[in-house]
Design a protein around this motif. Structure first.
Motif, PDB file in Angstrom:
ATOM      1  N   GLN A   6      58.447  43.311  35.445  1.00 30.47           N
ATOM      2  CA  GLN A   6      59.568  43.193  34.356  1.00 30.47           C
ATOM      3  C   GLN A   6      59.708  41.795  33.979  1.00 30.47           C
ATOM      4  OE1 GLN A   6      63.019  44.135  36.756  1.00 30.47           O
ATOM      5  NE2 GLN A   6      62.669  46.358  36.772  1.00 30.47           N
ATOM      6  N   LYS A   7      59.099  40.873  34.431  1.00 29.99           N
ATOM      7  CA  LYS A   7      58.927  39.450  34.041  1.00 29.99           C
ATOM      8  C   LYS A   7      57.719  39.402  33.184  1.00 29.99           C
ATOM      9  CE  LYS A   7      61.376  37.584  38.139  1.00 29.99           C
ATOM     10  NZ  LYS A   7      61.208  36.468  39.426  1.00 29.99           N
ATOM     11  N   GLY A   8      56.962  40.451  32.933  1.00 30.50           N
ATOM     12  CA  GLY A   8      55.831  40.087  32.008  1.00 30.50           C
ATOM     13  C   GLY A   8      54.514  39.776  32.643  1.00 30.50           C
ATOM     14  N   MET A   9      54.352  40.279  33.749  1.00 30.43           N
ATOM     15  CA  MET A   9      52.920  39.978  34.582  1.00 30.43           C
ATOM     16  C   MET A   9      51.821  40.235  33.847  1.00 30.43           C
ATOM     17  SD  MET A   9      52.071  40.693  38.468  1.00 30.43           S
ATOM     18  CE  MET A   9      52.422  42.318  38.359  1.00 30.43           C
ATOM     19  N   GLN A  10      50.776  39.693  33.699  1.00 24.78           N
ATOM     20  CA  GLN A  10      49.570  39.948  33.124  1.00 24.78           C
ATOM     21  C   GLN A  10      48.526  40.123  33.922  1.00 24.78           C
ATOM     22  OE1 GLN A  10      49.541  40.651  29.525  1.00 24.78           O
ATOM     23  NE2 GLN A  10      51.638  40.586  29.920  1.00 24.78           N
ATOM     24  N   GLY A  11      48.509  39.774  35.226  1.00 23.54           N
ATOM     25  CA  GLY A  11      47.471  39.879  35.935  1.00 23.54           C
ATOM     26  C   GLY A  11      48.105  39.600  37.619  1.00 23.54           C
ATOM     27  N   VAL A  12      47.276  39.972  38.611  1.00 26.91           N
ATOM     28  CA  VAL A  12      47.658  39.768  39.842  1.00 26.91           C
ATOM     29  C   VAL A  12      46.869  39.165  40.660  1.00 26.91           C
ATOM     30  CG1 VAL A  12      48.638  40.850  41.944  1.00 26.91           C
ATOM     31  CG2 VAL A  12      48.822  42.206  39.520  1.00 26.91           C
ATOM     32  N   ILE A  13      47.353  38.400  41.567  1.00 24.00           N
ATOM     33  CA  ILE A  13      46.443  37.559  42.821  1.00 24.00           C
ATOM     34  C   ILE A  13      47.007  38.133  43.972  1.00 24.00           C
ATOM     35  CG2 ILE A  13      45.920  35.755  44.057  1.00 24.00           C
ATOM     36  CD1 ILE A  13      46.031  34.017  41.425  1.00 24.00           C
ATOM     37  N   LEU A  14      46.406  39.023  44.544  1.00 24.89           N
ATOM     38  CA  LEU A  14      46.879  39.480  46.066  1.00 24.89           C
ATOM     39  C   LEU A  14      46.137  38.877  47.052  1.00 24.89           C
ATOM     40  CD1 LEU A  14      48.369  41.726  47.714  1.00 24.89           C
ATOM     41  CD2 LEU A  14      46.300  43.055  47.499  1.00 24.89           C
ATOM     42  N   ASP A  15      46.948  37.971  47.731  1.00 25.24           N
ATOM     43  CA  ASP A  15      46.710  37.062  49.013  1.00 25.24           C
ATOM     44  C   ASP A  15      46.833  37.696  50.382  1.00 25.24           C
ATOM     45  OD1 ASP A  15      45.685  34.719  50.339  1.00 25.24           O
ATOM     46  OD2 ASP A  15      47.280  33.504  49.425  1.00 25.24           O
ATOM     47  N   LEU A  16      45.308  38.016  50.716  1.00 24.12           N
ATOM     48  CA  LEU A  16      45.412  38.623  52.191  1.00 24.12           C
ATOM     49  C   LEU A  16      44.659  37.849  53.223  1.00 24.12           C
ATOM     50  CD1 LEU A  16      43.892  42.222  50.996  1.00 24.12           C
ATOM     51  CD2 LEU A  16      46.242  41.332  51.528  1.00 24.12           C
ATOM     52  N   ARG A  17      44.751  36.401  52.740  1.00 21.20           N
ATOM     53  CA  ARG A  17      44.171  35.298  53.586  1.00 21.20           C
ATOM     54  C   ARG A  17      45.197  35.260  54.947  1.00 21.20           C
ATOM     55  NH1 ARG A  17      43.849  30.189  49.922  1.00 21.20           N
ATOM     56  NH2 ARG A  17      45.953  30.993  49.429  1.00 21.20           N
ATOM     57  N   GLY A  18      44.492  35.340  55.846  1.00 22.81           N
ATOM     58  CA  GLY A  18      45.229  35.211  57.291  1.00 22.81           C
ATOM     59  C   GLY A  18      46.115  36.432  57.614  1.00 22.81           C
ATOM     60  N   LYS A  73      35.040  48.295  42.428  1.00 18.13           N
ATOM     61  CA  LYS A  73      35.323  47.614  41.059  1.00 18.13           C
ATOM     62  C   LYS A  73      36.421  47.408  40.567  1.00 18.13           C
ATOM     63  CE  LYS A  73      30.586  47.059  41.366  1.00 18.13           C
ATOM     64  NZ  LYS A  73      30.129  46.003  42.351  1.00 18.13           N
ATOM     65  N   ALA A  74      37.628  47.390  41.724  1.00 17.57           N
ATOM     66  CA  ALA A  74      38.937  47.441  41.152  1.00 17.57           C
ATOM     67  C   ALA A  74      39.293  45.891  40.824  1.00 17.57           C
ATOM     68  CB  ALA A  74      39.913  48.089  42.196  1.00 17.57           C
ATOM     69  N   GLY A  75      38.688  45.066  41.240  1.00 18.85           N
ATOM     70  CA  GLY A  75      38.873  43.576  41.264  1.00 18.85           C
ATOM     71  C   GLY A  75      37.981  42.662  41.778  1.00 18.85           C
ATOM     72  N   VAL A  76      38.107  41.672  41.983  1.00 18.65           N
ATOM     73  CA  VAL A  76      37.457  40.433  42.571  1.00 18.65           C
ATOM     74  C   VAL A  76      37.637  39.712  43.462  1.00 18.65           C
ATOM     75  CG1 VAL A  76      36.116  38.264  41.914  1.00 18.65           C
ATOM     76  CG2 VAL A  76      36.459  40.047  40.083  1.00 18.65           C
ATOM     77  N   PRO A 133      42.129  25.155  46.491  1.00 20.15           N
ATOM     78  CA  PRO A 133      41.120  25.446  45.653  1.00 20.15           C
ATOM     79  C   PRO A 133      40.871  27.180  45.239  1.00 20.15           C
ATOM     80  CG  PRO A 133      40.219  24.622  47.710  1.00 20.15           C
ATOM     81  CD  PRO A 133      41.732  24.305  48.008  1.00 20.15           C
ATOM     82  N   GLN A 134      41.290  27.900  46.537  1.00 22.01           N
ATOM     83  CA  GLN A 134      40.781  29.204  46.470  1.00 22.01           C
ATOM     84  C   GLN A 134      42.079  29.763  45.231  1.00 22.01           C
ATOM     85  OE1 GLN A 134      41.391  30.516  50.616  1.00 22.01           O
ATOM     86  NE2 GLN A 134      39.033  30.023  50.759  1.00 22.01           N
ATOM     87  N   ILE A 135      43.069  29.409  45.462  1.00 20.10           N
ATOM     88  CA  ILE A 135      44.230  30.007  44.200  1.00 20.10           C
ATOM     89  C   ILE A 135      43.542  29.575  43.037  1.00 20.10           C
ATOM     90  CG2 ILE A 135      46.444  29.590  43.485  1.00 20.10           C
ATOM     91  CD1 ILE A 135      47.369  30.088  46.342  1.00 20.10           C
ATOM     92  N   LYS A 136      43.322  28.375  42.839  1.00 18.87           N
ATOM     93  CA  LYS A 136      42.727  27.714  41.564  1.00 18.87           C
ATOM     94  C   LYS A 136      41.833  28.553  40.941  1.00 18.87           C
ATOM     95  CE  LYS A 136      44.284  22.982  42.121  1.00 18.87           C
ATOM     96  NZ  LYS A 136      43.745  21.488  42.301  1.00 18.87           N
ATOM     97  N   LYS A 137      40.747  28.933  41.951  1.00 25.15           N
ATOM     98  CA  LYS A 137      39.752  29.746  41.209  1.00 25.15           C
ATOM     99  C   LYS A 137      39.872  31.100  41.022  1.00 25.15           C
ATOM    100  CE  LYS A 137      35.237  30.346  40.518  1.00 25.15           C
ATOM    101  NZ  LYS A 137      34.673  29.590  39.514  1.00 25.15           N
ATOM    102  N   ALA A 138      40.930  31.435  41.776  1.00 28.77           N
ATOM    103  CA  ALA A 138      41.434  33.096  41.467  1.00 28.77           C
ATOM    104  C   ALA A 138      41.994  33.096  40.122  1.00 28.77           C
ATOM    105  CB  ALA A 138      42.547  33.444  42.718  1.00 28.77           C
ATOM    106  N   LEU A 163      40.994  35.423  37.242  1.00 32.81           N
ATOM    107  CA  LEU A 163      41.826  36.404  36.519  1.00 32.81           C
ATOM    108  C   LEU A 163      42.015  36.205  35.039  1.00 32.81           C
ATOM    109  CD1 LEU A 163      43.611  38.523  37.704  1.00 32.81           C
ATOM    110  CD2 LEU A 163      45.429  36.831  37.797  1.00 32.81           C
ATOM    111  N   LYS A 164      41.915  34.805  34.574  1.00 36.12           N
ATOM    112  CA  LYS A 164      41.806  34.806  33.137  1.00 36.12           C
ATOM    113  C   LYS A 164      40.733  35.339  32.471  1.00 36.12           C
ATOM    114  CE  LYS A 164      44.416  30.443  33.157  1.00 36.12           C
ATOM    115  NZ  LYS A 164      44.355  28.672  32.937  1.00 36.12           N
ATOM    116  N   GLU A 165      39.524  35.325  33.284  1.00 32.33           N
ATOM    117  CA  GLU A 165      38.311  35.969  32.689  1.00 32.33           C
ATOM    118  C   GLU A 165      38.533  37.201  32.714  1.00 32.33           C
ATOM    119  OE1 GLU A 165      35.223  34.627  35.039  1.00 32.33           O
ATOM    120  OE2 GLU A 165      35.508  32.341  34.441  1.00 32.33           O
ATOM    121  N   LEU A 166      39.081  37.913  33.700  1.00 34.75           N
ATOM    122  CA  LEU A 166      39.372  39.369  33.664  1.00 34.75           C
ATOM    123  C   LEU A 166      40.265  39.807  32.800  1.00 34.75           C
ATOM    124  CD1 LEU A 166      39.405  39.904  37.488  1.00 34.75           C
ATOM    125  CD2 LEU A 166      37.745  40.607  36.056  1.00 34.75           C
ATOM    126  N   THR A 167      41.085  39.010  32.142  1.00 31.44           N
ATOM    127  CA  THR A 167      42.302  39.518  31.335  1.00 31.44           C
ATOM    128  C   THR A 167      41.599  39.361  29.849  1.00 31.44           C
ATOM    129  OG1 THR A 167      44.159  38.436  32.692  1.00 31.44           O
ATOM    130  CG2 THR A 167      44.562  38.824  30.399  1.00 31.44           C
TER     131      THR A 167
END
Length: 466
Positions: A220-232, A302-305, A445-450, A454-458
């Motif tokens: 609803q806020k206009g999300m263009q891509g998702v980072i799903l964080d499963l660390r830990g 191949k649903a994501g990276v 650094p992992q979120i920065k890389k994500a 994500l920008k490249e995928l978009t």
């Protein structure tokens, strides 16, 4: 087939319990020959009851035998649960329990921290993935079944538990006050440039529902891509892994399950018509079990990276079978394979983009109940010294004494923050220290890389749509 196995197990227990008063020859005649192992068990049981130097309740002997039976499988994920243990287990999978808020597993003979749950006493005490818990309230738990160890750590909110921990080669003693833990497994926020960030901390029975709510809010806020964080994320319920995967993985297999007595693999499928957003999944050595099911499906389909570090490597499936006495049998009933047929048990999943996380200590905010004055001391001073050292100030020794270099470091920080360099750690100085800590902890650094990926995928998705 599984129902037959359950019936056979319960029948065996009923026979054993009912035969306690029988002499061995009578029991052998009753079984007509083919059950010598049961007769041998009763023989040993009767002799222990008759000859052991002290009288032991029969119920304790039976429970010990049941635990030994399951332990003989040499499987850290299979265990017999007493009635009390089973109640605690159900509380943990439902997302509410009394304890310190840390998820543990068995690894290399040690009870090992998979991850502390965010915002809990365990996290505030500084427990980290990979820490080994050596003792609980003075009881050595090395080699102990992980569920038994968990029961020792759990307890009534407000009570204290003493954990002796080995962390990065150092041994620590941590006194932690238990709290009533209500685990909401989802944290969500919108990052810059309409990147949705969702952290999933466990796969309890609310995971799928809470994830869908978070996705709807961000959409609803206009999300263009998702980072799903499963660390830990240590895993949890298989059905919740499927629910989560179905929000991202297009129609087709999510996971294959191999079970005893089944000639063909069981296939758990996604029903999603089409993925709505570009996806990056963050993983690390604390991502296990159900988290690896989701990560493996995303990677193979191949649903994501995947970005981060290699996952834990637990690819077995457990079922919990209730028993008539109120207890339960938690037992491995199968192994799972990723959609491409990979077995990642004890191997883990290597992400598509490997980004090591710097091995630096992450400390929670400093809490003080007094203004720290020069030439004083205490545990709170030691906690101050730890944080100043993390922030890069010259603290030669964490000794709990507020003098010398520690006072000079505080004065330096006060000057850098535009405050009078008094050397006293008052409310304003405490706030300045914690603001610095927040900045250090958020340098991820992992979120920065994500975000970069994500920008490249978009961009690729936009070009394909055009």
């Amino acid at each position: 087939m599984r129902n037959k196995r359950r019936l056979a197990f319960l029948l065996a227990i009923a026979i054993v319990c009912g035969a306690l008063a029988l002499k061995v020859p009578t029991l052998v005649r009753a079984f007509a020959g083919p059950n010598e192992d049961i007769a041998r068990f009763i023989d040993v049981l009767n002799k222990v009851r008759e000859y052991y130097v002290e009288e032991v309740p029969t119920s304790e002997l039976i429970e010990g035998a049941l635990r030994g039976m399951v332990e003989s499988l040499d499987d850290p994920y299979s265990t017999y649960l007493s009635a009390d243990e089973y109640r605690e287990f159900k509380a943990s999978t439902s997302g509410t329990f009394g304890g310190v808020g840390v998820v543990i597993t068995a690894k290399d003979g040690y009870v090992t921290v998979v991850s502390p749950i965010k915002g809990t006493p365990g996290e505030r005490a500084g427990l980290k993935p990979g820490d080994r818990i050596l003792k609980v309230d003075g009881k050595d738990i090395r080699g102990l079944d992980v569920d038994v160890a968990s029961r020792l750590i759990l307890g009534e909110p407000g009570t204290e538990v003493l954990l002796e921990v080995e962390s990065e080669g150092e041994q620590l003693s941590l006194t932690i006050t238990r709290e009533f833990i209500e685990v909401n497994p989802v944290e969500a926020e919108m990052l810059a440039e309409n990147v949705g960030y969702i952290r999933l901390t466990s796969f309890n029975e609310h995971a799928g529902e809470r994830l869908r709510e978070a996705l709807a809010t961000l959409d609803q806020k206009g999300m263009q891509g998702v980072i799903l964080d499963l660390r830990g994320n240590p895993g949890g319920l298989l059905n919740q892994a499927l629910e989560v995967a179905q929000e991202f993985v297009p129609e087709g297999p999510v996971v294959y399950v191999e079970e005893r007595g089944r000639e063909e693999r069981r296939v758990l499928d996604s029903k999603l018509d089409q993925a709505k957003w570009p996806l990056v999944v963050l993983v690390d050595e604390g991502s296990a079990s159900a988290a690896e099911i989701v990560a493996g499906a995303v990677q193979d389909r191949k649903a994501g990276v995947l970005v981060g570090e290699k996952t834990f490597g637990k690819a077995t499936v457990q079922d919990v079978i209730p028993l008539g006495d109120g207890g339960a049998l938690k037992i491995t009933i199968g192994r799972y394979l990723t959609p491409s047929g990979r077995s990642i048990n004890k191997e883990g999943i290597m992400p598509d983009v490997v980004v090591p996380m710097p091995q630096k200590v992450r400390l929670p905010a400093l809490e003080l109940k007094r203004v720290l004055m020069p030439e004083t001391g205490g545990l709170d001073v030691a906690e101050l010294q730890q944080r100043l050292k993390l922030l890069g100030y010259d603290i030669p020794e964490v000794d709990g004494i507020y003098s010398g270099e520690t006072v000079e470091a505080v004065k330096m920080l006060q000057g850098e923050s535009g405050m009078a360099a008094t050397g006293q750690v008052d409310k304003d100085t405490l706030e300045a220290i914690n603001n610095r800590l927040t900045a250090v902890n958020e340098d991820d650094p992992q979120i920065k890389k994500a975000i970069e990926v994500l920008k490249e995928l978009t961009i690729k998705k936009t070009k394909k749509a055009a």
